[in-house]
Design a protein around this motif. Structure first.
Motif, mmCIF file in Angstrom:
data_model
loop_
_atom_site.group_PDB
_atom_site.id
_atom_site.type_symbol
_atom_site.label_atom_id
_atom_site.label_comp_id
_atom_site.label_asym_id
_atom_site.label_seq_id
_atom_site.Cartn_x
_atom_site.Cartn_y
_atom_site.Cartn_z
ATOM 1 N N ALA A 149 -30.881 -13.127 5.872
ATOM 2 C CA ALA A 149 -30.258 -12.525 7.057
ATOM 3 C C ALA A 149 -29.507 -11.255 6.709
ATOM 4 O O ALA A 149 -29.406 -10.334 7.535
ATOM 5 C CB ALA A 149 -29.318 -13.525 7.716
ATOM 6 N N THR A 150 -28.952 -11.182 5.500
ATOM 7 C CA THR A 150 -28.139 -10.015 5.131
ATOM 8 C C THR A 150 -28.983 -8.831 4.692
ATOM 9 O O THR A 150 -28.467 -7.723 4.529
ATOM 10 C CB THR A 150 -27.172 -10.382 3.994
ATOM 11 O OG1 THR A 150 -27.925 -10.745 2.822
ATOM 12 C CG2 THR A 150 -26.275 -11.543 4.403
ATOM 13 N N ALA A 151 -30.284 -9.063 4.525
ATOM 14 C CA ALA A 151 -31.137 -7.999 4.004
ATOM 15 C C ALA A 151 -31.916 -7.269 5.092
ATOM 16 O O ALA A 151 -32.715 -6.385 4.771
ATOM 17 C CB ALA A 151 -32.116 -8.598 2.993
ATOM 18 N N VAL A 152 -31.687 -7.605 6.355
ATOM 19 C CA VAL A 152 -32.503 -7.029 7.429
ATOM 20 C C VAL A 152 -32.194 -5.555 7.636
ATOM 21 O O VAL A 152 -33.092 -4.721 7.783
ATOM 22 C CB VAL A 152 -32.292 -7.800 8.751
ATOM 23 C CG1 VAL A 152 -33.110 -7.165 9.862
ATOM 24 C CG2 VAL A 152 -32.673 -9.256 8.574
ATOM 25 N N GLY A 153 -30.924 -5.200 7.674
ATOM 26 C CA GLY A 153 -30.546 -3.803 7.873
ATOM 27 C C GLY A 153 -30.433 -3.409 9.335
ATOM 28 O O GLY A 153 -30.516 -4.233 10.232
ATOM 29 N N GLU A 154 -30.225 -2.090 9.518
ATOM 30 C CA GLU A 154 -30.005 -1.534 10.876
ATOM 31 C C GLU A 154 -28.714 -2.116 11.446
ATOM 32 O O GLU A 154 -27.737 -2.276 10.722
ATOM 33 C CB GLU A 154 -31.213 -1.781 11.760
ATOM 34 C CG GLU A 154 -32.525 -1.220 11.241
ATOM 35 C CD GLU A 154 -32.736 0.242 11.569
ATOM 36 O OE1 GLU A 154 -32.057 0.770 12.467
ATOM 37 O OE2 GLU A 154 -33.591 0.865 10.909
ATOM 38 N N ALA A 155 -28.671 -2.430 12.749
ATOM 39 C CA ALA A 155 -27.450 -2.921 13.387
ATOM 40 C C ALA A 155 -26.981 -4.215 12.713
ATOM 41 O O ALA A 155 -27.776 -5.126 12.480
ATOM 42 C CB ALA A 155 -27.700 -3.160 14.872
ATOM 43 N N THR A 156 -25.690 -4.310 12.433
ATOM 44 C CA THR A 156 -25.192 -5.436 11.645
ATOM 45 C C THR A 156 -23.748 -5.768 11.993
ATOM 46 O O THR A 156 -22.997 -4.909 12.474
ATOM 47 C CB THR A 156 -25.283 -5.105 10.143
ATOM 48 O OG1 THR A 156 -24.728 -6.181 9.383
ATOM 49 C CG2 THR A 156 -24.532 -3.826 9.810
ATOM 50 N N ILE A 157 -23.361 -7.020 11.742
ATOM 51 C CA ILE A 157 -21.941 -7.398 11.809
ATOM 52 C C ILE A 157 -21.441 -7.705 10.391
ATOM 53 O O ILE A 157 -20.430 -8.376 10.211
ATOM 54 C CB ILE A 157 -21.693 -8.595 12.750
ATOM 55 C CG1 ILE A 157 -22.570 -9.794 12.375
ATOM 56 C CG2 ILE A 157 -21.894 -8.189 14.198
ATOM 57 C CD1 ILE A 157 -22.216 -11.066 13.153
ATOM 58 N N ASP A 158 -22.174 -7.195 9.391
ATOM 59 C CA ASP A 158 -21.776 -7.287 7.986
ATOM 60 C C ASP A 158 -21.611 -8.728 7.522
ATOM 61 O O ASP A 158 -20.585 -9.102 6.923
ATOM 62 C CB ASP A 158 -20.480 -6.499 7.743
ATOM 63 C CG ASP A 158 -20.668 -5.012 7.997
ATOM 64 O OD1 ASP A 158 -21.740 -4.481 7.630
ATOM 65 O OD2 ASP A 158 -19.772 -4.395 8.607
ATOM 66 N N LEU A 159 -22.617 -9.544 7.824
ATOM 67 C CA LEU A 159 -22.602 -10.910 7.316
ATOM 68 C C LEU A 159 -22.763 -10.898 5.800
ATOM 69 O O LEU A 159 -23.434 -10.026 5.230
ATOM 70 C CB LEU A 159 -23.733 -11.724 7.950
ATOM 71 C CG LEU A 159 -23.614 -12.006 9.454
ATOM 72 C CD1 LEU A 159 -24.850 -12.762 9.946
ATOM 73 C CD2 LEU A 159 -22.348 -12.798 9.766
#
Length: 412
Positions: free
Chosen positions: A119-129
């Motif tokens: 989940a943390t490797a997707v990139g673009e818009a993020t909530i910094d999980l």
């Protein structure tokens, strides 16, 4: 509320009716003396402009730059306007409506899940999980819908499917089939451009309606900001939420392949409208065009008195020289009616009545149709009471009529 306008005489309707001011054509006179008459119901279309609605008018849809769009009525389900409604296109983060809808079939808001590395490797818009972080499903749902975070959507999907992305995507496509999304196929839960990840302007409107039927999605798709765990504060990507008062809820999306896109619901008084725009060139054009389409849709309906209890629909002849009996509707019927779509009424009423007649006695009926579909009906009742004359009164009437006939004979 619009009132009925009585059109001029002689204009014929496709259904075979006549304009209200013409003498009605009688049909189907039977042994009971019932007469069926078809008449048009006039509409007075009032196109009240909504603030910031652009060039929208009740009769002409506004110009739109989107590659594809749909405006759908929540009143009767009609498609009011469309362009390339069934063309398959990328839809970007509009995907997350389906992601959350499917995830909530398997998770509750109070569940706490561990964020997987994927989940943390997707990139673009993020909530910094952070990988390994424990977080509530509620926070992930808010993260996916409000700031449209890809890591939140991916974490939801993996948590719901026990780490199997393939299983979760198969659930998304199964749900799409259940909803009748014939032009939709999902490849991922976040909406980033991938071959075969497509939907259509028509399908995303159907998806939105299904998603907003879930009160959780409805709440967060209409939320401007939220505080999440770990001190995270998130803001909506939806500009219309604060600038267009009739706006109810929606979901934005943007990628290079999808362009600037959004699907939304708006409501004003009793009218609900759904609209989508896909492939807009800029964020501002997306906002302006979607707002214009929603505003235009909201003025396509008005309250119309389809049946009027104050109107005399027919009169029935009474015997023994008594006055005719006016027939009125038992109740008024007011309905939301699309501007420019005619109503036609069918009045079934007796030509003669037997005495006595009591006020409120049912003597006929009025039916109102829209394009052949019955949309309103009510009994026709006597507007006043009439007593039957006694023996002396009837004898006097017969004697008077006989003398009149004799006098007429000798005057020839």
């Amino acid at each position: 509320m619009g009132h009925l306008r009585l059109p001029r005489c002689r204009r014929r309707l496709a259904c075979g009716g006549r304009e209200r001011s013409c003498p009605p054509r009688r049909r189907g006179v039977g042994r009971r003396g019932l007469v069926a008459v078809r008449l048009p119901v006039g509409l007075l279309a009032v196109a009240a402009a909504l603030a910031g609605s652009g060039a929208a008018t009740a009769t002409g849809e506004p110009p739109v730059r989107a590659a594809a769009y749909v405006v759908r009525s929540g009143v009767d389900g009609a498609i009011l306007a469309e362009r390339s409604a069934d063309a398959r296109r990328p839809i970007a983060s509009i995907t997350k409506l389906m992601t959350v809808l499917v995830a909530l079939d398997h998770l509750t808001l109070d569940d706490v899940v561990q964020v997987p590395r994927g989940a943390t490797a997707v990139g673009e818009a993020t909530i910094d999980l952070r990988s390994g972080e424990r977080i509530s499903v509620r926070d992930l749902v808010e993260g996916a819908l409000i700031p449209s975070a890809n890591d939140a959507a991916t974490a939801l999907a993996l948590a719901a499917a026990n780490g199997s992305m393939a299983r979760f995507v198969s659930w998304m496509n199964l749900k799409a089939q259940e909803l009748g999304l014939t032009d939709t196929h999902f490849v991922n839960p976040h909406g980033l451009d991938m071959p075969g990840h497509v939907s259509s302007a028509r399908d995303v409107v159907t998806l939105l309606r299904a998603a907003l039927a879930n009160p959780v999605i409805r709440r967060y798709a209409s939320t401007g900001s939220a505080e999440l765990s770990g001190g995270r504060r998130v803001e909506t990507t939806d500009d219309l939420l604060t600038r267009f008062p009739p706006f109810v809820a929606g979901k934005t999306g943007h990628t290079d392949g999808a362009g600037w896109s959004e699907v939304a619901e708006a409501r004003s008084d009793k009218v609900t409208i759904y609209a989508s725009v896909l492939g807009e060139p800029t964020r501002e054009s997306r906002n302006n065009d979607l707002q214009s389409l929603l505003a235009w849709g909201l003025i396509q309906y008005e309250d119309v008195r389809a049946i009027d209890a104050t109107r005399v629909y027919a009169t029935a002849h009474a015997p023994y020289g008594r006055p005719s009996v006016p027939l009125v509707a038992a109740r008024s019927v007011v309905r939301l009616q699309r501007v420019g779509v005619p109503l036609v009424e069918r009045v079934v009423a007796p030509t003669d009545v037997r005495l006595p007649v009591r006020k409120g006695q049912v003597l006929g009926r009025v039916d109102v149709y829209e394009r052949g579909r019955l949309v309103a009906h009510t009994p026709l009742v006597a507007a006043r009471s009439l007593r039957r004359p006694g023996l002396l009164g009837r004898t006097q009437w017969y004697a008077t009529r006989t003398l009149h006939h004799v006098a007429s004979f000798f005057s020839l």
